[in-house]
Every structure is written in C-alpha cells, then in structure tokens.
Write a protein that holds these residues in place. Structure first.
Motif, PDB file in Angstrom:
ATOM      1  N   LYS A  32       0.907  -1.261   0.088  1.00 56.05           N
ATOM      2  CA  LYS A  32      -0.031   0.090  -0.114  1.00 56.05           C
ATOM      3  C   LYS A  32       0.878   1.153   0.005  1.00 56.05           C
ATOM      4  O   LYS A  32       1.794   1.164   0.505  1.00 56.05           O
ATOM      5  N   LYS A  34       0.427   3.920   1.470  1.00 52.35           N
ATOM      6  CA  LYS A  34       0.578   4.427   2.771  1.00 52.35           C
ATOM      7  C   LYS A  34       1.783   3.861   3.585  1.00 52.35           C
ATOM      8  O   LYS A  34       2.438   4.507   4.256  1.00 52.35           O
ATOM      9  N   CYS A  37       4.869   5.062   2.205  1.00 51.88           N
ATOM     10  CA  CYS A  37       4.965   6.450   2.739  1.00 51.88           C
ATOM     11  C   CYS A  37       5.624   6.548   4.359  1.00 51.88           C
ATOM     12  O   CYS A  37       6.453   7.238   4.552  1.00 51.88           O
ATOM     13  N   ASP A  38       5.106   5.644   5.152  1.00 51.96           N
ATOM     14  CA  ASP A  38       5.263   5.695   6.356  1.00 51.96           C
ATOM     15  C   ASP A  38       6.749   5.373   6.410  1.00 51.96           C
ATOM     16  O   ASP A  38       7.362   5.904   7.504  1.00 51.96           O
ATOM     17  N   ASN A  43       5.226  12.147   2.734  1.00 54.85           N
ATOM     18  CA  ASN A  43       3.836  12.152   2.367  1.00 54.85           C
ATOM     19  C   ASN A  43       3.341  11.543   1.417  1.00 54.85           C
ATOM     20  O   ASN A  43       4.010  11.433   0.431  1.00 54.85           O
ATOM     21  N   LYS A  44       2.121  11.087   1.388  1.00 57.59           N
ATOM     22  CA  LYS A  44       1.577  10.467   0.204  1.00 57.59           C
ATOM     23  C   LYS A  44       1.718  11.310  -1.266  1.00 57.59           C
ATOM     24  O   LYS A  44       1.989  10.876  -2.174  1.00 57.59           O
TER      25      LYS A  44
END
Length: 114
Positions: A32, A34, A37-38, A43-44
């Motif tokens: 994913k 997200k 990015c984490d 940031n997305k």
C-alpha cells in the motif's frame, strides 16, 4: 547540484529503499502507498509527485535493474563464437545483482525477468 536536487535524490532513495524492504516481504499487489510512505517518512503527496502508483515504481525499478545487468556486459556481439563469453558475462552480472533480482522478480513477477 542544488539543494532541491539533493532533496529530490534523497526522497527517491527513501522511496526505493522502502519499496525494496516491503517487496522483500510481500507481493507488489499487497504493498500500500500509505505503508510505503510511512516507512520512507514521506507524505503520500510526495510519493504521487514522483510516481503514478506502486506499479509504476515497481516497473521502473525492474527496468533499471535489467539495464544495470545488461549495461555491465561488454558488447561482444551475438555471434556463435561469442556465445559462451556472453553467457558467462550475463551470469556474472546476474549474480552481482541477485538479491535485487530475487526481490523484484519474485512471485507473479518471476516470468518478467526472463
């Protein structure tokens, strides 16, 4: 190289490292944006400024790896006399990049490398 170039390069590196780490654990379909990015600490919106989606990122990394392997093989031509040397050179280039090949071309992506 300006400050902005360094930041872009650093972001690209973080995205690629995060992707390779996640890809080593699961198929590309399960990654994913997200979670990438984490892991990359971005940031997305930053991800989407660089890539359309996970599949574009994966495809670019696959293509780059194939070019790295092919570019490391001297251009000996494809004559029968050079087949053995070409095979040896390709094998050597593959072995040098085996970890990345195993990660990017595992699972359903296995046939793409060939």
């Amino acid at each position: 190289m300006g400050f902005l170039d360094i930041r872009i390069e650093k972001t690209e590196r973080a995205i690629k490292q995060a992707f390779m780490e996640l890809r080593a654990q699961k198929p590309v379909e399960k990654i994913k944006v997200k979670e990438l990015c984490d892991l990359a600490c971005i940031n997305k919106s930053t991800f989407y400024a660089h890539y359309e989606d996970i599949y574009e990122l994966s495809s670019r990394l696959e293509n780059k790896l194939i070019h790295v392997i092919l570019d490391s093989v001297p251009n000996v031509g494809l004559t029968a006399a050079h087949t053995e040397q070409l095979t040896r050179d390709l094998f050597h280039a593959f072995v040098q990049n085996q970890e990345a090949v195993n990660i990017l071309f595992s699972g359903a992506r296995q046939g793409i490398f060939a």
